[in-house]
Design an enzyme around this catalytic site. Sequence first.
Site, PDB file in Angstrom:
ATOM      1  CE  LYS A  22      -2.597   2.530   3.548  1.00 42.65           C
ATOM      2  NZ  LYS A  22      -1.450   3.196   4.203  1.00 42.65           N
ATOM      3  CG  ASN A  23       2.357   2.795   3.572  1.00 42.55           C
ATOM      4  OD1 ASN A  23       1.185   3.117   3.392  1.00 42.55           O
ATOM      5  ND2 ASN A  23       2.860   2.568   4.783  1.00 42.55           N
ATOM      6  NE  ARG A  93       0.062  11.885   7.238  1.00 40.09           N
ATOM      7  CZ  ARG A  93       0.086  13.105   7.711  1.00 40.09           C
ATOM      8  NH1 ARG A  93      -1.016  13.790   7.852  1.00 40.09           N
ATOM      9  NH2 ARG A  93       1.210  13.656   8.084  1.00 40.09           N
ATOM     10  CB  CYS A 117      -5.037   6.498  10.370  1.00 39.80           C
ATOM     11  SG  CYS A 117      -5.518   5.133   9.329  1.00 39.80           S
ATOM     12  NE  ARG A 122      -0.246  10.086  10.231  1.00 40.67           N
ATOM     13  CZ  ARG A 122      -0.714   9.145   9.424  1.00 40.67           C
ATOM     14  NH1 ARG A 122      -1.996   8.886   9.372  1.00 40.67           N
ATOM     15  NH2 ARG A 122       0.112   8.471   8.658  1.00 40.67           N
ATOM     16  N   PRO A 123       2.126  16.169  11.768  1.00 40.06           N
ATOM     17  CG  PRO A 123       4.009  17.058  12.818  1.00 40.06           C
ATOM     18  CD  PRO A 123       3.013  15.942  12.912  1.00 40.06           C
ATOM     19  CB  ILE A 124       3.112  17.893   6.364  1.00 37.79           C
ATOM     20  CG1 ILE A 124       2.238  19.146   6.215  1.00 37.79           C
ATOM     21  CG2 ILE A 124       2.252  16.658   6.347  1.00 37.79           C
ATOM     22  CD1 ILE A 124       1.672  19.277   4.811  1.00 37.79           C
ATOM     23  CG  ASP A 125       7.213  19.905  11.062  1.00 42.36           C
ATOM     24  OD1 ASP A 125       6.553  18.852  11.007  1.00 42.36           O
ATOM     25  OD2 ASP A 125       8.201  20.042  11.801  1.00 42.36           O
ATOM     26  CG  ASP A 305       1.851   1.176   9.588  1.00 46.34           C
ATOM     27  OD1 ASP A 305       1.540   2.118  10.333  1.00 46.34           O
ATOM     28  OD2 ASP A 305       2.026   1.316   8.361  1.00 46.34           O
ATOM     29  CB  ILE A 327       6.053   6.143  15.209  1.00 45.18           C
ATOM     30  CG1 ILE A 327       7.175   5.105  15.240  1.00 45.18           C
ATOM     31  CG2 ILE A 327       6.063   6.942  13.903  1.00 45.18           C
ATOM     32  CD1 ILE A 327       8.576   5.621  15.040  1.00 45.18           C
ATOM     33  NE  ARG A 397      -7.593   5.189   4.058  1.00 47.39           N
ATOM     34  CZ  ARG A 397      -6.778   5.554   5.051  1.00 47.39           C
ATOM     35  NH1 ARG A 397      -7.228   5.671   6.273  1.00 47.39           N
ATOM     36  NH2 ARG A 397      -5.528   5.829   4.808  1.00 47.39           N
TER      37      ARG A 397
HETATM   38  C1  UD1 Z   1       3.969   6.693   6.799  1.00 41.98           C
HETATM   39  C2  UD1 Z   1       3.019   5.574   6.438  1.00 41.98           C
HETATM   40  C3  UD1 Z   1       2.348   5.004   7.683  1.00 41.98           C
HETATM   41  C4  UD1 Z   1       3.388   4.618   8.712  1.00 41.98           C
HETATM   42  C5  UD1 Z   1       4.380   5.757   8.969  1.00 41.98           C
HETATM   43  C6  UD1 Z   1       5.532   5.346   9.859  1.00 41.98           C
HETATM   44  C7  UD1 Z   1       2.286   6.186   4.223  1.00 41.98           C
HETATM   45  C8  UD1 Z   1       1.193   6.716   3.365  1.00 41.98           C
HETATM   46  N1  UD1 Z   1       2.016   6.094   5.526  1.00 41.98           N
HETATM   47  O1  UD1 Z   1       3.169   7.728   7.357  1.00 41.98           O
HETATM   48  O2  UD1 Z   1       1.599   3.867   7.302  1.00 41.98           O
HETATM   49  O3  UD1 Z   1       2.728   4.331   9.927  1.00 41.98           O
HETATM   50  O4  UD1 Z   1       4.938   6.212   7.722  1.00 41.98           O
HETATM   51  O5  UD1 Z   1       6.185   4.249   9.347  1.00 41.98           O
HETATM   52  O6  UD1 Z   1       3.333   5.804   3.742  1.00 41.98           O
HETATM   53  N2  UD1 Z   1       6.667  13.914  11.465  1.00 41.98           N
HETATM   54  C9  UD1 Z   1       6.909  15.227  11.792  1.00 41.98           C
HETATM   55  N3  UD1 Z   1       6.918  16.140  10.787  1.00 41.98           N
HETATM   56  C10 UD1 Z   1       6.701  15.819   9.492  1.00 41.98           C
HETATM   57  C11 UD1 Z   1       6.458  14.462   9.156  1.00 41.98           C
HETATM   58  C12 UD1 Z   1       6.449  13.532  10.176  1.00 41.98           C
HETATM   59  O7  UD1 Z   1       7.115  15.554  12.958  1.00 41.98           O
HETATM   60  O8  UD1 Z   1       6.733  16.707   8.632  1.00 41.98           O
HETATM   61  C13 UD1 Z   1       6.652  12.888  12.535  1.00 41.98           C
HETATM   62  C14 UD1 Z   1       5.285  12.211  12.692  1.00 41.98           C
HETATM   63  O9  UD1 Z   1       4.428  12.948  13.543  1.00 41.98           O
HETATM   64  C15 UD1 Z   1       5.685  10.886  13.280  1.00 41.98           C
HETATM   65  C16 UD1 Z   1       7.055  10.592  12.621  1.00 41.98           C
HETATM   66  O10 UD1 Z   1       7.519  11.843  12.129  1.00 41.98           O
HETATM   67  O11 UD1 Z   1       5.889  11.006  14.658  1.00 41.98           O
HETATM   68  C17 UD1 Z   1       7.007   9.608  11.482  1.00 41.98           C
HETATM   69  O12 UD1 Z   1       6.005   9.993  10.557  1.00 41.98           O
HETATM   70  P1  UD1 Z   1       6.110   9.669   9.003  1.00 41.98           P
HETATM   71  O13 UD1 Z   1       7.157   8.618   8.770  1.00 41.98           O
HETATM   72  O14 UD1 Z   1       6.193  10.927   8.251  1.00 41.98           O
HETATM   73  O15 UD1 Z   1       4.685   9.009   8.742  1.00 41.98           O
HETATM   74  P2  UD1 Z   1       3.761   9.198   7.507  1.00 41.98           P
HETATM   75  O16 UD1 Z   1       4.563   9.498   6.275  1.00 41.98           O
HETATM   76  O17 UD1 Z   1       2.621  10.071   7.868  1.00 41.98           O
END
Ligand code: UD1
Length: 419
Positions: A22-23, A93, A117, A122-125, A305, A327, A397
């Site tokens: 999926k990912n 996501r 989910c 889950r920030p995207i900073d 996961d 995480i 999903r």
């Molecule tokens: C992806 C996977 C999800 C999996 C996760 C961790 C997809 C679509 N989803 O989610 O299934 O559970 O990886 O293996 O591939 N973080 C920040 N800032 C950011 C981005 C992330 O602080 O800009 C933090 C998150 O809050 C979290 C950690 O980094 O604590 C890891 O998140 P991330 O690996 O980015 O997860 P996703 O990409 O959302």
Amino acid sequence: MEKLVIEGSKRLEGEICISGAKNSALAILPAAILAGSECIIKNLPAIRDVVYLRDMLLQLGAKVHIIDQDKICIDSSSIKSHKIDAELAKRMRASYYFIGALIGRFKKAEVPFPGGCEIGMRPIDLHIKGLEALGVKIKITHGVIKAKAEELVGAPIYLDVVSVGATINIMLAACRAKGITTIENAAKEPYVVDTANFLNALGANIKGAGTDVIRIKGVDFLGGCEHAIIPDQMEAGTYMVAAAASRGNVLIKNVIPTHLEAITAKLREMGVEVTEYEDSVRVAALSRPKAVNIKTLPYPGFPTDMQQPMCVLLALSEGTAIVTENIFESRFKFMDELKKMGAKIRVEGRVAIIEGVNKLSGAPITATDLRAGAAMVVAGLVADGKTVISNIGHIDRGYERLEEKLINVGARIRRIEED
Ligand code: UD1
């Protein structure tokens, strides 16, 4: 809306074939925009999130042809728009990957904040920080991320937190930047490597994917390719845990055993027999598994996961287990559902203390998110009596033909229409 009805206490025995990851699919479908021509994607999982992404590609103006059950052709040459619709983006996501892909191709993107989910903030900073380092100007207005660049220029980027999403999004944009981008403290998940392999097949120059430093040399041109998605390690892990929890014996086929090592190691520590073959693993549990402690970590650590399905097995194991979720801060919401089935669990912040019980009992429960839904299914399969799971859209999903695959190994599971 539908529900899953499971008659439990059935030992699972037989073979399950794993679908594409999926990912990986969720990164590779948006990445196809960068090709500007035809890409054939094979081993694509038939899951709801893939349908959502296909809708977004169509909305942008791409042509998508379904060649076979698990094979599609995406022609992104006809894409005219760089804006993703809010209704579509919030379904999942991974809509955030359209930012990197559209910026790489058109130097502009408008993508609403993603959904997905609810397992934490889950920030995207870090995605934004990385793109800004490449010269992208980002404005956030009314929940829409508006990104624009005069020119993309490679840069060194350090990720403060290991992030799968940020690593891939930066890779997507950096493929077409002038010069060299390095991503330090990059995520090493197999999806990152699969996406890098796809981009390299388009003509990108990415080295080091799978290590914590990725080096991307920007190229002027990317074209089409044919690519097969890797098998889904989380789908495989879910069925491995289900086999162990049911004290069954299941051959899980079409996997890359090295991707499953953290799960395999924990199951073995619990006394479960795991035999690895070239592209399959056999899981056999003859006796009650022993409790172990688990800490979730980025790959190659124990995957977050898999935390939820694994907690079901621990709830039935001999002894007390301590599970630490490092995480996502809200990934224990499903524990209340497990408690309704008789599990003995105490949650303190990011730590869950699980005291194993002999049996769970079937109950009406709700899937609180995707992997929690999978965990609920595992619980229902092994519980006494009937379990009815609602809110199963989450499960659809991410799991292809879940009931069919489970019925083939002896489970009694069916889907009904919700009242
Ligand atoms: C992806 C996977 C999800 C999996 C996760 C961790 C997809 C679509 N989803 O989610 O299934 O559970 O990886 O293996 O591939 N973080 C920040 N800032 C950011 C981005 C992330 O602080 O800009 C933090 C998150 O809050 C979290 C950690 O980094 O604590 C890891 O998140 P991330 O690996 O980015 O997860 P996703 O990409 O959302």
